[in-house]
Structure formats: C-alpha cells, structure tokens
Design an enzyme around this catalytic site. Structure first.
Site, PDB file in Angstrom:
ATOM      1  N   HIS A  79      -8.058 -23.773  35.567  1.00 10.52           N
ATOM      2  CA  HIS A  79      -6.824 -24.275  35.698  1.00 10.52           C
ATOM      3  C   HIS A  79      -7.272 -25.108  37.216  1.00 10.52           C
ATOM      4  O   HIS A  79      -9.006 -25.640  38.073  1.00 10.52           O
ATOM      5  CB  HIS A  79      -6.242 -23.562  37.192  1.00 10.52           C
ATOM      6  CG  HIS A  79      -5.819 -24.388  37.884  1.00 10.52           C
ATOM      7  ND1 HIS A  79      -4.167 -24.317  37.236  1.00 10.52           N
ATOM      8  CD2 HIS A  79      -5.479 -24.702  38.835  1.00 10.52           C
ATOM      9  CE1 HIS A  79      -3.428 -25.149  38.304  1.00 10.52           C
ATOM     10  NE2 HIS A  79      -4.199 -24.810  39.582  1.00 10.52           N
ATOM     11  N   ASP A 158       7.511 -16.961  41.679  1.00 10.21           N
ATOM     12  CA  ASP A 158       5.997 -18.714  42.078  1.00 10.21           C
ATOM     13  C   ASP A 158       7.554 -20.079  42.298  1.00 10.21           C
ATOM     14  O   ASP A 158       7.546 -20.639  43.081  1.00 10.21           O
ATOM     15  CB  ASP A 158       5.112 -19.023  41.893  1.00 10.21           C
ATOM     16  CG  ASP A 158       4.439 -20.155  42.559  1.00 10.21           C
ATOM     17  OD1 ASP A 158       4.204 -19.647  43.010  1.00 10.21           O
ATOM     18  OD2 ASP A 158       3.990 -21.266  41.130  1.00 10.21           O
ATOM     19  N   ARG A 165       8.699 -24.362  48.706  1.00 11.73           N
ATOM     20  CA  ARG A 165       7.611 -23.849  50.585  1.00 11.73           C
ATOM     21  C   ARG A 165       7.824 -26.170  49.944  1.00 11.73           C
ATOM     22  O   ARG A 165       6.992 -26.834  50.673  1.00 11.73           O
ATOM     23  CB  ARG A 165       6.165 -24.158  49.539  1.00 11.73           C
ATOM     24  CG  ARG A 165       6.312 -22.464  49.865  1.00 11.73           C
ATOM     25  CD  ARG A 165       4.991 -21.726  49.209  1.00 11.73           C
ATOM     26  NE  ARG A 165       3.963 -22.908  49.339  1.00 11.73           N
ATOM     27  CZ  ARG A 165       2.712 -22.881  48.285  1.00 11.73           C
ATOM     28  NH1 ARG A 165       3.013 -22.157  47.240  1.00 11.73           N
ATOM     29  NH2 ARG A 165       2.093 -23.015  48.744  1.00 11.73           N
ATOM     30  N   SER A 180      -0.208 -18.440  44.587  1.00 13.18           N
ATOM     31  CA  SER A 180       0.835 -19.784  43.993  1.00 13.18           C
ATOM     32  C   SER A 180       0.604 -19.780  42.594  1.00 13.18           C
ATOM     33  O   SER A 180       1.045 -19.257  41.026  1.00 13.18           O
ATOM     34  CB  SER A 180       1.112 -20.906  44.576  1.00 13.18           C
ATOM     35  OG  SER A 180       1.898 -21.780  43.277  1.00 13.18           O
ATOM     36  N   LYS A 184       0.152 -17.232  38.397  1.00 17.12           N
ATOM     37  CA  LYS A 184       0.865 -18.070  36.858  1.00 17.12           C
ATOM     38  C   LYS A 184      -0.430 -17.749  36.042  1.00 17.12           C
ATOM     39  O   LYS A 184       0.200 -17.700  34.919  1.00 17.12           O
ATOM     40  CB  LYS A 184       1.128 -19.520  37.259  1.00 17.12           C
ATOM     41  CG  LYS A 184       2.676 -19.530  38.042  1.00 17.12           C
ATOM     42  CD  LYS A 184       2.251 -21.231  38.515  1.00 17.12           C
ATOM     43  CE  LYS A 184       1.436 -21.920  39.328  1.00 17.12           C
ATOM     44  NZ  LYS A 184       2.632 -22.637  40.003  1.00 17.12           N
TER      45      LYS A 184
HETATM   46  N1  URA Z   1       0.024 -25.081  42.809  1.00 16.66           N
HETATM   47  C1  URA Z   1       0.296 -24.463  42.936  1.00 16.66           C
HETATM   48  O1  URA Z   1       0.953 -24.302  41.610  1.00 16.66           O
HETATM   49  N2  URA Z   1       0.660 -23.757  43.866  1.00 16.66           N
HETATM   50  C2  URA Z   1       0.617 -24.442  45.057  1.00 16.66           C
HETATM   51  O2  URA Z   1       1.478 -23.905  46.358  1.00 16.66           O
HETATM   52  C3  URA Z   1       0.283 -25.585  45.443  1.00 16.66           C
HETATM   53  C4  URA Z   1      -0.560 -25.870  43.795  1.00 16.66           C
END
Ligand code: URA
Length: 433
Positions: A79, A158, A165, A180, A184
């Site tokens: 990621h 999320d 957010r 977050s 995932k």
């Molecule tokens: N990317 C995400 O998936 N979540 C965040 O909170 C910030 C960047």
C-alpha cells in the site's frame, strides 16, 4: 452505550475501552449514531489522539464491519500513501506475483491532483476494475494477481467515516488514518503487508517526523493483527519516473515491466529501484527468505519477462486490451523547453501535478470525468545539465488542448534551474519492520 459520555471522555483526553470503540463503530455503521456525533468523535481524536490499544480496537472494528477475505498459501500486498507519478503498484503487484506469491490488491480511484491506480488501469480499453469479490478471487487464483477497485463490502464503516472526515477537517490524524488504511488492507486478507509511506511536498505526509510516525503505526498495527509487515518512508518532493497522467503512467509501467537495465536513460531508475525494493520486501517477508535473495529474484523477473507476463495476464482477465492501448489516440502534445542553461535543481512535484490536473488527469470530486491521455512527460531529472532551448518536458491533452499553453507555464515554473548541481538525496529515507 451513551455516545455523549464517550465523547466527554475523549474530549478530556481519557481512554476508551475496546468494547466502547467497537460499540460506537458498530452503531455508526448501522446508522444508529448520527453524523454530528461521529464528527465530534473524529475531532476529539484529532485533538487528543488515541493510545495504541484504542487504535487497534478502531482498526479491528472497522475491518470487521464488512467482508474479510483470506487466501490459501503465501499472499502479500503493498500500500502506498500516494504520490505524484506513483505508478509503482502497476509494477510491484505483478512482479511479486511472478515470484510465486498471491497478490490480492484492492485500490482506490483518485481524488485530488492525479488519478489513482484504478484510474490508471481503466485507461486500458476494456479493463474492468469493478469486479465482484468472487471474480476478484477467481482472477487472483488464475494469475496470482488482481488489482481491482475497493468494493462496498470491504470495511463499510471506513467508507462512511472517511466521507465524514473529508468534510469535517478530521483527515489529518494518525490514529484515524491508520484505522482507515489498515481496516481495508486487513479485510483484504493478505498475510504480508508492505507500506510505502511517501514524505515531502508531493505527499500527504509533508514532514519526515509525521511520515515516520505513520509508518511505525501502520507496521505495528498490522503486526498486532497477526500479519507480517514492513514499511519504507520514501521521498516525494519530485515526481516518480518520467510520466504523470493515467495512460502515460501505464505506458511507463509497461516499459519497466518489460525489463532492461537501470542505466538505460529511457527507463526511470527511481521507479525500477523502488519497485524492486518494495516487491523484494513483500517476497522476503512472505517467503521468509533473505532480502538480497528476494531482490535478485525480482530483478531477474523484470529482465526475463515473467513480471510483464503476469501483468498482461491480469489485464486480459480483467477484460483489458493491451493492443488497443498501444494503438490508442495519444492527444495533442506541446514541448516545454529550458528557459536558460543550467542544472536541474528541482522538479517540483506539486507544480507538475497541478499541470497534469489542469490538463484533465485528475478529478476534483467523485464521479468527475478524467482525460486518460492527459498529463506531463518529463525529459529531465534533478541533477541533469540542460542548455537553453533544450526540451525538458512535454504536456499532453486530448479533451482540452486549449489548456496546453497554461500547463506549459506551470511545468516551466516547476522545473528549477541553477548554476550549480544540486546535492543528492536518497529515495528511501527510513526502513521499518
Ligand atoms: N487514505 C485512506 O485510505 N484513509 C485515510 O484516512 C487517509 C488516506
């Protein structure tokens, strides 16, 4: 659970129990906690932070708010927190798969200046990133790798919280970002997770201290959830590679996947080196082999076509047509020339990204159309010597060629020229395991 009491405690800097956090997230996902209370919670976390135990509970609750996948055998994913010209997933995921690891990779569409990995792949005619989870599993089983769009079944808490957010000024909180991202990635199910945390003007994390804190928290959180994990903190003050823009980046990734030595001017050394480094981390952690052995395997699989083979197979299984991509319409181009002689002191990531965005390569809000052909192709990198009038970049647009002169100015301003060569700085700033 009385939400107001939890908010009172968090506002005063107190710690919530894992049960409190789970109850809050579950109720919010079911629609039983209104957005105004959840926004207050997010703001309290932004101001007061969270302990490691709270962050772990938040991550776990959001991960289990939807489907959780699992994979037979060895599996890994990478990621990136995102940067300009960051096409590394397009190289790394098939490269790691070519080393015998399953690579299930759910990625995002981009919001902001340039497209996300899914947007880039969708510039290949026919590429369907919107697979069902069943089809995602089938593609991974058949060719070892699938890069698909995040589905609604993965971490729905999320999805809801991130949208909130985004409009309440509560994105920049390390515990919320960790919850977050990790919720995932953990739900996606890979046994090994490698994080590329970008740091600098073209990144989400502007300072080295913040980038290191995020990298540490991601690695610790993934390990606490039973995964193998590592992170690199990498420089993002200048774009990665030559190309910024969706189809342009696919073209560059294909060039890297097709191999060649890193010394060949046409190949972007930073993309090759960082791809090998991150893919080797995935391979060495997943297989339990030395990093040097994993690096050697990755380099060999770039040179011998194995990594490109996985990419081509993945594209085909997603319905994409690489022949149609190769013969696509390329839009109009305008050459940017050096206004003076000198050394390239900096290629400013933000300025290049702004030019690509203004040409149509990104989207300001979800659902906006993207010009896949649009973007910037650099011809010089930091440290190069250039003469006045020499081409230093090209700007490209299909839908809005009228924007080319404006983009040319932005690119010219983003490439700083100086009398002396700049100091070198490393691409990899920190390693964490
Ligand atoms: N990317 C995400 O998936 N979540 C965040 O909170 C910030 C960047």
């Amino acid at each position: 659970m009385i939400v107001k009491l939890l908010l009172d405690r968090k506002r005063e800097g107190g710690e919530l129990s894992p049960d409190d956090i789970r109850a809050l997230i579950d109720a919010y996902t079911r629609g039983e906690v209104p957005d105004y209370q959840m926004a207050a919670f997010a703001m309290a976390v932004c101001c007061k932070g969270m302990s490691a135990a709270e962050t772990h509970a938040l991550t776990d609750a959001m991960q289990h708010s939807g489907a959780c996948l699992s994979w037979p055998g060895l599996s890994a994913d990478k990621h990136s927190t995102g940067g300009i010209g960051d096409k590394l997933s397009l190289v790394i995921q098939p490269l790691a798969a070519s080393c015998g690891i399953s690579v299930p990779s759910l990625a995002g569409r981009g919001l902001g200046l340039t497209g996300g990995t899914v947007d880039k792949l969708e510039s290949i005619p026919g590429y369907n990133a919107g697979l069902s989870l069943e089809d995602f599993k089938r593609v991974v089983a058949e060719c070892g790798v699938s890069i698909a769009a995040q589905t609604a079944e993965i971490a729905p808490a999320d999805k809801k919280l991130y949208a909130l957010r985004d409009v309440t000024g509560t994105v920049p909180s390390i515990p919320l970002i960790v919850g977050s991202i990790l919720s995932k990635k953990l739900a996606e199910g890979a046994g090994t997770l490698v994080f590329d945390v970008k740091c600098g003007g073209g990144a989400f994390m502007k300072t080295r201290a913040d980038a290191c804190a995020l990298a540490r928290a991601l690695v610790d959180g993934a390990k606490a959830a039973g995964r193998k994990a590592a992170a690199l903190v990498t420089a993002m003050d200048e774009p990665l590679g030559w190309a910024v823009g969706n189809a342009l980046e696919i073209e560059e990734a294909i060039q890297v996947l097709r191999g060649g030595a890193c010394g060949d001017r046409a190949l972007p050394c930073d993309v090759v080196e960082l791809s090998v480094e991150l893919a080797a981390l995935m391979v060495s952690l997943a297989k339990g082999v030395e990093l040097d052995a994993a690096r050697a395997e990755c380099r060999a699989n770039l040179a011998n076509g194995a990594a490109y083979g996985r990419f081509a197979e993945m594209v085909k299984l997603h319905g994409g047509d690489l022949d149609a991509f190769a013969s696509r319409s390329r839009g109009e181009r305008r050459v940017v020339v050096a206004p003076r002689s000198g050394y390239v002191a900096k290629v400013g990531a933000e300025g290049i990204a702004q030019a690509a965005f203004d040409l149509g390569a990104g989207r300001a809000k979800a659902g906006d159309a993207i010009d896949f052909a649009a973007g910037v192709v650099l011809a010089v990198a930091r440290g190069d010597r250039v003469e006045a009038g020499q081409p230093i970049a090209e700007v490209v647009a299909a839908d809005n060629p009228g924007k080319l002169p404006h983009a040319e100015e932005l690119v010219k301003n983003a490439i700083a020229l100086a009398d002396e060569p700049p100091e070198e700085y490393p691409l990899v700033l920190e390693r964490m395991q």
